[in-house]
Design a protein around this motif. Sequence first.
Motif, PDB file in Angstrom:
ATOM      1  N   GLU A   1       1.122  -1.020   0.069  1.00  0.00           N
ATOM      2  CA  GLU A   1       0.016   0.088   0.149  1.00  0.00           C
ATOM      3  C   GLU A   1       0.717   1.487  -0.266  1.00  0.00           C
ATOM      4  O   GLU A   1       0.587   1.969  -0.355  1.00  0.00           O
ATOM      5  N   THR A   2       2.037   1.040   0.257  1.00  0.00           N
ATOM      6  CA  THR A   2       2.636   2.623   0.158  1.00  0.00           C
ATOM      7  C   THR A   2       3.234   3.061  -1.154  1.00  0.00           C
ATOM      8  O   THR A   2       3.792   3.973  -1.204  1.00  0.00           O
ATOM      9  N   SER A   3       3.306   1.761  -2.079  1.00  0.00           N
ATOM     10  CA  SER A   3       3.587   1.812  -3.843  1.00  0.00           C
ATOM     11  C   SER A   3       2.057   1.872  -4.520  1.00  0.00           C
ATOM     12  O   SER A   3       1.369   2.181  -3.855  1.00  0.00           O
ATOM     13  N   THR A   4       2.376   4.009  -4.570  1.00  0.00           N
ATOM     14  CA  THR A   4       1.592   3.810  -5.570  1.00  0.00           C
ATOM     15  C   THR A   4       0.645   3.804  -6.815  1.00  0.00           C
ATOM     16  O   THR A   4      -0.726   3.499  -6.866  1.00  0.00           O
ATOM     17  N   GLU A   5       1.515   3.165  -7.107  1.00  0.00           N
ATOM     18  CA  GLU A   5       1.507   1.497  -8.390  1.00  0.00           C
ATOM     19  C   GLU A   5       0.687   0.903  -8.045  1.00  0.00           C
ATOM     20  O   GLU A   5      -0.290   0.438  -8.799  1.00  0.00           O
ATOM     21  N   ALA A   6       1.144   0.491  -7.140  1.00  0.00           N
ATOM     22  CA  ALA A   6       0.030  -0.681  -6.994  1.00  0.00           C
ATOM     23  C   ALA A   6      -1.363  -0.604  -6.296  1.00  0.00           C
ATOM     24  O   ALA A   6      -2.020  -1.547  -6.904  1.00  0.00           O
ATOM     25  N   VAL A   7      -1.286   0.642  -5.515  1.00  0.00           N
ATOM     26  CA  VAL A   7      -2.335   0.882  -5.087  1.00  0.00           C
ATOM     27  C   VAL A   7      -3.354   0.918  -6.268  1.00  0.00           C
ATOM     28  O   VAL A   7      -4.592   1.031  -6.256  1.00  0.00           O
ATOM     29  N   LYS A   8      -2.820   1.316  -7.086  1.00  0.00           N
ATOM     30  CA  LYS A   8      -3.714   1.770  -8.585  1.00  0.00           C
ATOM     31  C   LYS A   8      -4.561   0.669  -8.882  1.00  0.00           C
ATOM     32  O   LYS A   8      -5.308   0.588  -9.565  1.00  0.00           O
ATOM     33  N   ARG A   9      -3.236  -0.180  -9.111  1.00  0.00           N
ATOM     34  CA  ARG A   9      -3.570  -1.705  -9.757  1.00  0.00           C
ATOM     35  C   ARG A   9      -4.749  -2.703  -8.471  1.00  0.00           C
ATOM     36  O   ARG A   9      -5.079  -3.656  -8.861  1.00  0.00           O
ATOM     37  N   TYR A  10      -4.453  -2.827  -7.819  1.00  0.00           N
ATOM     38  CA  TYR A  10      -4.388  -3.310  -6.956  1.00  0.00           C
ATOM     39  C   TYR A  10      -5.429  -3.343  -5.535  1.00  0.00           C
ATOM     40  O   TYR A  10      -5.364  -3.749  -4.531  1.00  0.00           O
ATOM     41  N   GLY A  11      -5.382  -1.649  -5.807  1.00  0.00           N
ATOM     42  CA  GLY A  11      -6.038  -1.124  -4.573  1.00  0.00           C
ATOM     43  C   GLY A  11      -7.392  -2.000  -4.108  1.00  0.00           C
ATOM     44  O   GLY A  11      -7.030  -2.088  -2.681  1.00  0.00           O
ATOM     45  N   THR A  12      -7.688  -2.627  -4.520  1.00  0.00           N
ATOM     46  CA  THR A  12      -9.263  -3.204  -3.377  1.00  0.00           C
ATOM     47  C   THR A  12      -9.292  -4.541  -3.057  1.00  0.00           C
ATOM     48  O   THR A  12      -9.691  -4.732  -1.856  1.00  0.00           O
ATOM     49  N   VAL A  13      -7.876  -4.937  -4.275  1.00  0.00           N
ATOM     50  CA  VAL A  13      -7.904  -6.705  -2.951  1.00  0.00           C
ATOM     51  C   VAL A  13      -7.034  -6.361  -2.409  1.00  0.00           C
ATOM     52  O   VAL A  13      -7.130  -7.132  -1.669  1.00  0.00           O
ATOM     53  N   LEU A  14      -6.134  -5.546  -1.848  1.00  0.00           N
ATOM     54  CA  LEU A  14      -5.106  -4.878  -0.650  1.00  0.00           C
ATOM     55  C   LEU A  14      -5.955  -4.616   0.541  1.00  0.00           C
ATOM     56  O   LEU A  14      -5.724  -5.184   0.975  1.00  0.00           O
ATOM     57  N   THR A  15      -7.488  -3.600   0.173  1.00  0.00           N
ATOM     58  CA  THR A  15      -7.910  -3.219   0.782  1.00  0.00           C
ATOM     59  C   THR A  15      -9.138  -4.645   1.446  1.00  0.00           C
ATOM     60  O   THR A  15      -9.285  -4.339   2.924  1.00  0.00           O
ATOM     61  N   VAL A  16      -9.405  -5.729   0.682  1.00  0.00           N
ATOM     62  CA  VAL A  16     -10.333  -6.564   0.814  1.00  0.00           C
ATOM     63  C   VAL A  16      -9.719  -7.519   1.679  1.00  0.00           C
ATOM     64  O   VAL A  16      -9.911  -7.751   2.825  1.00  0.00           O
ATOM     65  N   ILE A  17      -8.450  -7.365   1.857  1.00  0.00           N
ATOM     66  CA  ILE A  17      -7.155  -8.573   2.479  1.00  0.00           C
ATOM     67  C   ILE A  17      -7.198  -8.248   3.825  1.00  0.00           C
ATOM     68  O   ILE A  17      -6.521  -8.422   5.074  1.00  0.00           O
ATOM     69  N   ASP A  18      -6.516  -6.751   3.442  1.00  0.00           N
ATOM     70  CA  ASP A  18      -6.343  -6.221   4.700  1.00  0.00           C
ATOM     71  C   ASP A  18      -7.748  -6.533   5.517  1.00  0.00           C
ATOM     72  O   ASP A  18      -7.805  -6.559   7.224  1.00  0.00           O
ATOM     73  N   HIS A  19      -8.823  -6.611   5.343  1.00  0.00           N
ATOM     74  CA  HIS A  19      -9.954  -5.847   5.767  1.00  0.00           C
ATOM     75  C   HIS A  19     -10.334  -7.722   6.450  1.00  0.00           C
ATOM     76  O   HIS A  19     -10.730  -7.486   7.969  1.00  0.00           O
ATOM     77  N   LEU A  20      -9.807  -8.555   5.947  1.00  0.00           N
ATOM     78  CA  LEU A  20     -10.027 -10.284   6.133  1.00  0.00           C
ATOM     79  C   LEU A  20      -9.311 -10.405   7.255  1.00  0.00           C
ATOM     80  O   LEU A  20      -9.625 -11.549   8.157  1.00  0.00           O
ATOM     81  N   ALA A  21      -7.923  -9.868   7.015  1.00  0.00           N
ATOM     82  CA  ALA A  21      -7.179 -10.262   8.517  1.00  0.00           C
ATOM     83  C   ALA A  21      -7.564  -9.749   9.394  1.00  0.00           C
ATOM     84  O   ALA A  21      -7.450 -10.380  10.357  1.00  0.00           O
ATOM     85  N   LEU A  22      -8.337  -8.613   9.931  1.00  0.00           N
ATOM     86  CA  LEU A  22      -8.537  -7.663  10.630  1.00  0.00           C
ATOM     87  C   LEU A  22      -9.264  -8.496  11.387  1.00  0.00           C
ATOM     88  O   LEU A  22      -9.352  -8.927  12.400  1.00  0.00           O
ATOM     89  N   TYR A  23     -10.497  -8.629  11.116  1.00  0.00           N
ATOM     90  CA  TYR A  23     -11.465  -9.799  11.075  1.00  0.00           C
ATOM     91  C   TYR A  23     -10.832 -11.565  11.251  1.00  0.00           C
ATOM     92  O   TYR A  23     -11.782 -11.544  12.429  1.00  0.00           O
ATOM     93  N   ILE A  24     -10.613 -12.042  11.042  1.00  0.00           N
ATOM     94  CA  ILE A  24     -10.088 -12.944  11.251  1.00  0.00           C
ATOM     95  C   ILE A  24      -8.869 -12.552  12.487  1.00  0.00           C
ATOM     96  O   ILE A  24      -8.989 -13.743  13.511  1.00  0.00           O
ATOM     97  N   PHE A  25      -7.706 -11.537  12.479  1.00  0.00           N
ATOM     98  CA  PHE A  25      -7.653 -11.429  13.950  1.00  0.00           C
ATOM     99  C   PHE A  25      -8.448 -11.058  15.392  1.00  0.00           C
ATOM    100  O   PHE A  25      -8.269 -12.000  16.389  1.00  0.00           O
TER     101      PHE A  25
END
Length: 313
Positions: free
Chosen positions: A34-58
């Motif tokens: 998420e610190t990479s602007t290019e990665a956020v543009k391409r995979y921003g939604t996927v990164l957000t979903v993975i982040d929320h899913l990990a938080l729910y698991i914790f």
Amino acid sequence: MPTRERLRAVLETSRFQHFITAVIVINAATLGLETSTEAVKRYGTVLTVIDHLALYIFVAELAVKLYAQGWRFFRNPWNLFDAAIVTASLLPTAGGLSVLRALRILRALRLISVVPSLRRVVTALLTAVPGMTSIVLLLGLVLYVAAVMGTKLYHATAPEYFGDLPTSLFTLFQMMTGDAWSDITREVMDEHPEAWVFFVAFMLVCTFVVLNLFIAVVVSAMEEEHAEESAQATAELGRTVLAELAALRAEVRELRDQVPATRGSGPGTAANGGPGSNGAGSNGTGSNGAGSNGAGGNGAKKPATRKAAGRRR
């Protein structure tokens, strides 16, 4: 088995621990992307979903631990550590608290509580804190004395390094870490050739003595932690072996109780027709055999009777 015990057993399995470790590593990787602007543009939604899913698991993991362990959950400092990190991740990240969004990376620190080797290192460091206190005081005293001396001796020669006490303290701390200490020393020695005595003595005391004391205390604490773990493992093994021996003795005792006491009922005993009672002694050659009904009893008397009859005739 009660539900809490089953959940506690599942939480302690290696598979579950490996799953949580994988989630932590993946979540840390996504937060780094998420610190990479290019990665956020391409995979921003996927990164957000993975982040929320990990938080729910914790959160689910902590809830299950709290239910399974009860009040013992709060007695384990590593559980409190995990709860603090997950709670920081649940704080709102909008408005003036948007800076807290950076705290999500603290979830990567949960590897310390999950990986046993990291947990041992941190435990050893915390154990070494009381012994390190005296060394910190000694180091602070040496730094203060050297800073006062450096300020008085070299404030006019190198004011950017020894202009006042705070500047001298920072300069000497920088030298203690080994950062550009030779450049500072040479600049001062251009005006004061004998300054090498001061700097060499400071470097020897701080770098090669005090810092090595830190290492010695930490290594000693780690050895004590390892010895304690080895002793606990040995005690656990001993308890397991004793339990198995007790179970084995109980099984042997049960087998002994199940075997019937049949002394005297075998084929060679005196009560059931052995050679001493119903054999040669009574019905055999001794009484009913050669002795009474055999040659010694009825058989031997017949010739004598015939001789007596012949004489009468």
